[in-house]
Design a protein around this motif. Structure first.
Motif, PDB file in Angstrom:
ATOM      1  N   GLU A 108       0.881  -1.108   0.052  1.00 19.95           N
ATOM      2  CA  GLU A 108       0.046  -0.093  -0.009  1.00 19.95           C
ATOM      3  C   GLU A 108       0.871   1.136   0.007  1.00 19.95           C
ATOM      4  O   GLU A 108       0.620   2.372  -0.813  1.00 19.95           O
ATOM      5  N   HIS A 109       1.825   1.420   0.921  1.00 23.24           N
ATOM      6  CA  HIS A 109       2.889   2.407   0.761  1.00 23.24           C
ATOM      7  C   HIS A 109       3.499   2.418  -0.393  1.00 23.24           C
ATOM      8  O   HIS A 109       3.597   3.599  -0.986  1.00 23.24           O
ATOM      9  N   ALA A 110       3.889   1.557  -1.051  1.00 25.70           N
ATOM     10  CA  ALA A 110       4.567   1.694  -2.423  1.00 25.70           C
ATOM     11  C   ALA A 110       3.623   2.067  -3.577  1.00 25.70           C
ATOM     12  O   ALA A 110       3.966   2.964  -4.337  1.00 25.70           O
ATOM     13  N   LYS A 111       2.280   1.575  -3.288  1.00 31.30           N
ATOM     14  CA  LYS A 111       1.294   2.265  -4.180  1.00 31.30           C
ATOM     15  C   LYS A 111       1.226   3.719  -4.009  1.00 31.30           C
ATOM     16  O   LYS A 111       1.235   4.467  -4.951  1.00 31.30           O
ATOM     17  N   ALA A 116       2.373   9.168  -5.948  1.00 33.11           N
ATOM     18  CA  ALA A 116       2.862  10.321  -5.494  1.00 33.11           C
ATOM     19  C   ALA A 116       4.056  10.788  -6.693  1.00 33.11           C
ATOM     20  O   ALA A 116       4.178  12.032  -7.189  1.00 33.11           O
ATOM     21  N   ILE A 117       4.683   9.671  -6.884  1.00 32.17           N
ATOM     22  CA  ILE A 117       5.775  10.012  -7.728  1.00 32.17           C
ATOM     23  C   ILE A 117       5.285  10.503  -9.216  1.00 32.17           C
ATOM     24  O   ILE A 117       5.800  11.181  -9.833  1.00 32.17           O
ATOM     25  N   ILE A 118       4.471   9.446  -9.649  1.00 34.54           N
ATOM     26  CA  ILE A 118       3.767   9.856 -10.997  1.00 34.54           C
ATOM     27  C   ILE A 118       2.981  11.317 -11.019  1.00 34.54           C
ATOM     28  O   ILE A 118       3.139  11.992 -11.904  1.00 34.54           O
ATOM     29  N   ALA A 119       2.536  11.523  -9.974  1.00 37.51           N
ATOM     30  CA  ALA A 119       1.761  13.022  -9.961  1.00 37.51           C
ATOM     31  C   ALA A 119       2.688  13.907  -9.742  1.00 37.51           C
ATOM     32  O   ALA A 119       2.606  15.010 -10.922  1.00 37.51           O
TER      33      ALA A 119
END
Length: 189
Positions: A108-111, A116-119
């Motif tokens: 869940e944290h990785a998702k 966040a990285i994609i955004a």
């Protein structure tokens, strides 16, 4: 034909029984007035008496008690080992459950981090595109201004050259003197 015959030996006597309907006679041996069953019973009593005198039953019971105590100790150890095994199993089951929770949390944290990285990447890409568009617009504006300035400079040079040629053709030194005098007079008045 009923025959009754007794055979005597110094210590052994034989009793002849009458056989039914003229068959063979069966003789049961006896000694000191006791039959075989009595002798077997007497020998068993003597044997049991010797065993009791030598305390064999107590030794047998003691040996059995030792074996029972050893078996009890083994059972107690087995119970302790089983309790320890069940405790370890419960610990590992809890560890597995915690590991599964941790793994789910990590996923869940990785998702969340990936989102966040994609955004952030999208925002950075949008900002970079905006900056590049502004830089391109600025360069185009600067090029346009430079082109306009260059055209103005060339137009000014062309106008200056044309004016010089016109002045050189149309004005002479006397005409220039009259113009200068008129300009001075307009300044004085």
């Amino acid at each position: 034909m009923a025959n009754h015959a007794e055979t005597t030996a110094p210590e052994t006597t034989a009793v002849v029984e009458h056989a039914p309907a003229g068959g063979e006679h069966h003789v049961e041996p006896s000694a000191l007035g006791m039959g075989p069953g009595a002798w077997v019973a007497l020998s068993m009593l003597i044997f049991l008496g010797i065993l009791a005198y030598k305390k064999v039953p107590a030794a047998i019971v003691g040996g059995l008690d030792k074996q029972i105590n050893a078996i009890r100790k083994q059972l107690d150890e087995a119970k302790v080992l089983r309790a320890e095994a069940e405790k370890l199993r419960a610990e590992y089951a809890a560890k597995i459950a915690n590991a599964e929770k941790d793994a789910a949390s990590m996923v869940e944290h990785a998702k969340t981090e990936a989102a966040a990285i994609i955004a952030k990447a999208e925002a950075d890409a949008t900002a970079m595109i905006g900056r590049r568009e502004k830089m391109a617009a600025d360069k185009i504006g600067a090029a346009e201004r430079a082109a306009v300035d260059e055209l103005r400079a060339k137009a000014a040079e062309a106008a200056t050259a044309a004016a010089r040629n016109l002045i050189a053709k149309n004005h002479s030194a006397g005409a220039d003197k009259a113009l200068v005098d008129g300009a001075i007079a307009g300044l004085v008045n």
